[in-house]
Design an enzyme around this catalytic site. Structure first.
Site, mmCIF file in Angstrom:
data_model
loop_
_atom_site.group_PDB
_atom_site.id
_atom_site.type_symbol
_atom_site.label_atom_id
_atom_site.label_comp_id
_atom_site.label_asym_id
_atom_site.label_seq_id
_atom_site.Cartn_x
_atom_site.Cartn_y
_atom_site.Cartn_z
ATOM 1 N NE ARG A 25 5.089 -14.141 51.104
ATOM 2 C CZ ARG A 25 4.769 -14.961 50.110
ATOM 3 N NH1 ARG A 25 4.249 -16.142 50.380
ATOM 4 N NH2 ARG A 25 4.963 -14.611 48.858
ATOM 5 N N GLY B 222 6.586 -3.348 39.409
ATOM 6 C CA GLY B 222 6.185 -4.584 38.722
ATOM 7 C C GLY B 222 7.299 -5.181 37.881
ATOM 8 N NE ARG C 126 57.502 -36.986 86.260
ATOM 9 C CZ ARG C 126 57.805 -38.212 85.843
ATOM 10 N NH1 ARG C 126 58.281 -39.116 86.673
ATOM 11 N NH2 ARG C 126 57.647 -38.549 84.584
HETATM 12 C C1 UD1 Z 1 5.121 -13.309 38.499
HETATM 13 C C2 UD1 Z 1 4.406 -13.365 37.159
HETATM 14 C C3 UD1 Z 1 3.447 -14.565 37.146
HETATM 15 C C4 UD1 Z 1 4.219 -15.825 37.431
HETATM 16 C C5 UD1 Z 1 4.985 -15.699 38.734
HETATM 17 C C6 UD1 Z 1 5.916 -16.863 38.904
HETATM 18 C C7 UD1 Z 1 4.160 -11.065 36.405
HETATM 19 C C8 UD1 Z 1 3.247 -9.908 36.283
HETATM 20 N N1 UD1 Z 1 3.648 -12.141 36.969
HETATM 21 O O1 UD1 Z 1 4.125 -13.071 39.481
HETATM 22 O O2 UD1 Z 1 2.814 -14.664 35.888
HETATM 23 O O3 UD1 Z 1 3.329 -16.929 37.495
HETATM 24 O O4 UD1 Z 1 5.808 -14.515 38.726
HETATM 25 O O5 UD1 Z 1 6.494 -16.809 40.182
HETATM 26 O O6 UD1 Z 1 5.276 -10.987 35.945
HETATM 27 N N2 UD1 Z 1 10.399 -8.204 40.932
HETATM 28 C C9 UD1 Z 1 11.212 -7.101 40.747
HETATM 29 N N3 UD1 Z 1 10.641 -5.860 40.686
HETATM 30 C C10 UD1 Z 1 9.316 -5.672 40.781
HETATM 31 C C11 UD1 Z 1 8.482 -6.800 40.973
HETATM 32 C C12 UD1 Z 1 9.058 -8.050 41.032
HETATM 33 O O7 UD1 Z 1 12.434 -7.207 40.649
HETATM 34 O O8 UD1 Z 1 8.875 -4.512 40.712
HETATM 35 C C13 UD1 Z 1 11.022 -9.520 40.983
HETATM 36 C C14 UD1 Z 1 10.816 -10.225 42.316
HETATM 37 O O9 UD1 Z 1 11.923 -9.978 43.171
HETATM 38 C C15 UD1 Z 1 10.768 -11.688 41.899
HETATM 39 C C16 UD1 Z 1 10.191 -11.651 40.508
HETATM 40 O O10 UD1 Z 1 10.386 -10.331 40.038
HETATM 41 O O11 UD1 Z 1 12.067 -12.251 41.825
HETATM 42 C C17 UD1 Z 1 8.712 -12.011 40.494
HETATM 43 O O12 UD1 Z 1 8.034 -11.123 41.306
HETATM 44 P P1 UD1 Z 1 6.753 -11.556 42.118
HETATM 45 O O13 UD1 Z 1 6.218 -10.407 42.823
HETATM 46 O O14 UD1 Z 1 7.071 -12.788 42.888
HETATM 47 O O15 UD1 Z 1 5.796 -11.932 40.903
HETATM 48 P P2 UD1 Z 1 4.384 -12.579 41.004
HETATM 49 O O16 UD1 Z 1 3.391 -11.533 41.290
HETATM 50 O O17 UD1 Z 1 4.422 -13.761 41.874
#
Ligand code: UD1
Ligand code: CA
Length: 452
Positions: free
Chosen positions: A13, A76, A436
């Site tokens: 985004r 995740g 000059r």
């Molecule tokens: C996550 C939390 C949620 C919380 C929210 C806060 C989980 C399952 N959920 O959700 O409870 O309220 O953050 O913002 O943990 N990332 C990785 N690798 C991955 C996935 C994510 O490094 O495979 C990193 C992302 O770059 C980011 C952070 O983890 O910095 C959170 O990832 P994001 O996808 O934003 O999590 P949410 O689904 O929003």
């Protein structure tokens, strides 16, 4: 304690080729802010989990205390922390941070670490009026945390909970290793959720502590340029408040930006729309006019910078007056009481006490003595297209308007250069030097007339 920073998300985004965690907040990458907070806790090791194509992140921010772990594919947050496990020692605790949550403060983290103690799981949570998108903290009748449910997996009832998971937590590392080995991905997103360790902790009888941050902004993540700009303002407002608490006058704290470090003496006044980059030091009583950009500058007591000036890599003594519309480039050193006026550019030059260049001049690679007057339109011709040469101007010299000093060249002490002089050989001290064409007037000369 050891730290794992999750930074593998792509940040689609942001619509940018720059990885999300390298997007700048106050002139520094988002991840650099998180690293600074982690380092303030004296972490033993910091693991950064980065994603595919994240080499740029590593190149930009590598340091001896960092361990870089690639997560590919990204399955995740639980899977992300798993990638760092080989680098963590079971004896200690692990703090999980997000690379895109830049304002997290060291003092909030210190409270979280303390709440975790040796054997508790500590979660950083906040109450939000608008909790949608976040994982919800579910508690039992006694108020004990029982589990975290992600928005996409939550029932209508659960979605009404306003206490949310910020994602930041501290866990005993040996426990964390055990729990992560047991989480699955049977959920709405098919991901390994870090949040599932909470249910496992409850099952194992591990106590769960929750801590809330000093300000909600500390826990806000950046997913878009709009959110980035919002956090930038929060950050700038906090710097402005700190400076004002120290006695600095900011004419409008909402129109003020520090992208580095600004150190001010007493009774400093800063007008609107100024930007400070790198390290800037302003001495007692310094006044900076509106619309100035100062980068790596040191300014002595009582000096004034008038509006629209751009100063970069310069040192200035006391009681100087610079601008409006002045440009000081790297290597500029002004003594005390020096005046640099409008549309004057100075580069890699030393200008000694009480000297003046008040209008439209270029002074490059020069050593200028004391009480020198540099007239309007004077140019040091320091560059022959290949090499740069120095110009030396002795004390009390007077450089007439529109003179060109073709370097290398010297002007002796007390010398005067006539206006328009093109100086190609040294000017002796205390004499008038002029080059000059002689002025002539033609009596009886008539203007040409229009032909029919
Ligand atoms: C996550 C939390 C949620 C919380 C929210 C806060 C989980 C399952 N959920 O959700 O409870 O309220 O953050 O913002 O943990 N990332 C990785 N690798 C991955 C996935 C994510 O490094 O495979 C990193 C992302 O770059 C980011 C952070 O983890 O910095 C959170 O990832 P994001 O996808 O934003 O999590 P949410 O689904 O929003
Ligand atoms: Ca998120």
């Amino acid at each position: 304690m050891e730290v794992v920073i999750l930074a593998a998300g792509q940040g689609k985004r942001m619509r940018s080729v720059l990885p999300k965690v390298l997007q700048p907040l106050a002139g520094r990458p988002l991840l650099a802010h998180v690293l600074a907070s982690a380092r303030a806790l004296a972490a033993r090791r910091i693991c950064v989990v980065y994603g595919h194509g994240g080499e740029a992140v590593r190149t930009r921010l590598d340091a001896p205390d960092l361990v870089w772990v690639e997560q590919n594919p990204q399955l995740g947050t639980g899977h992300a922390v798993q990638q760092a496990l080989p680098h963590l020692s079971d004896a200690g605790r692990t703090l999980v941070l997000y690379g895109d949550v830049p304002l997290i403060g060291a003092s909030t983290l210190a409270r979280l670490v303390e709440a975790a103690g040796r054997d508790r799981l500590a979660l950083l949570t906040v109450e939000l009026d608008e909790p949608s998108g976040y994982g919800r903290i579910l508690r039992d009748a006694e108020g004990r945390v029982v589990r975290i449910v992600e928005e996409k997996d939550a029932t209508g009832q659960e979605r009404r909970v306003r206490e949310v998971n910020t994602g930041i937590l501290v866990a005993p590392t040996a426990r964390l290793r055990d729990w992560l080995a047991r989480i699955g991905n049977d959920n709405a997103q098919g991901e390994y959720y870090l949040t599932d360790i909470v249910g496992l902790a409850v099952e194992a009888g591990v106590e769960i502590a929750t801590v809330s941050p000093e300000t909600v902004a500390e826990t806000l993540g950046v997913n878009s340029k709009t959110q980035l700009a919002a956090l930038e303002r929060v950050y700038q407002a906090s710097i402005a408040r700190r400076l004002m608490d120290d006695g600095v006058t900011l004419i409008d704290p909402a129109r003020f930006d520090v992208r580095g470090e600004l150190v001010c003496g007493r009774d400093v006044e800063i007008d609107v729309n100024c930007v400070f980059e790198g390290r800037v030091e302003l001495g007692d009583g310094v006044v900076v006019g509106a619309h100035c950009v100062l980068c790596d500058v040191r300014i002595g007591a009582g000096s004034r910078v008038a509006p629209f000036s751009h100063l970069n890599g310069a040192v200035m003594g006391e009681a100087c007056v610079v601008g409006p519309y002045a440009r000081l480039r790297p290597g500029t050193a002004l003594g005390n009481g020096v005046h640099v006026g409008n549309f004057v550019e100075i580069k890699n030059s030393r200008i000694s006490d009480q000297s003046k260049a008040n209008h439209l001049a270029y002074v490059g690679d020069a050593d200028v003595g004391t009480r020198v007057n540099i007239g309007a339109g004077v140019i040091t011709c320091n560059y022959d297209g290949v090499n740069k040469y120095r110009t030396e101007i002795g004390d009390d010299a007077f450089i007439g308007s529109d003179a060109q000093l073709v370097a290398p060249v010297r002007v002796g002490r007390g010398a005067t250069l006539g206006a328009g002089t093109t100086l190609t050989r040294d000017a002796p001290p205390d004499q008038l030097t002029v080059s000059r064409a002689r002025q002539q007037s033609y009596a009886g000369w008539k203007r040409p007339e229009k032909k029919n």
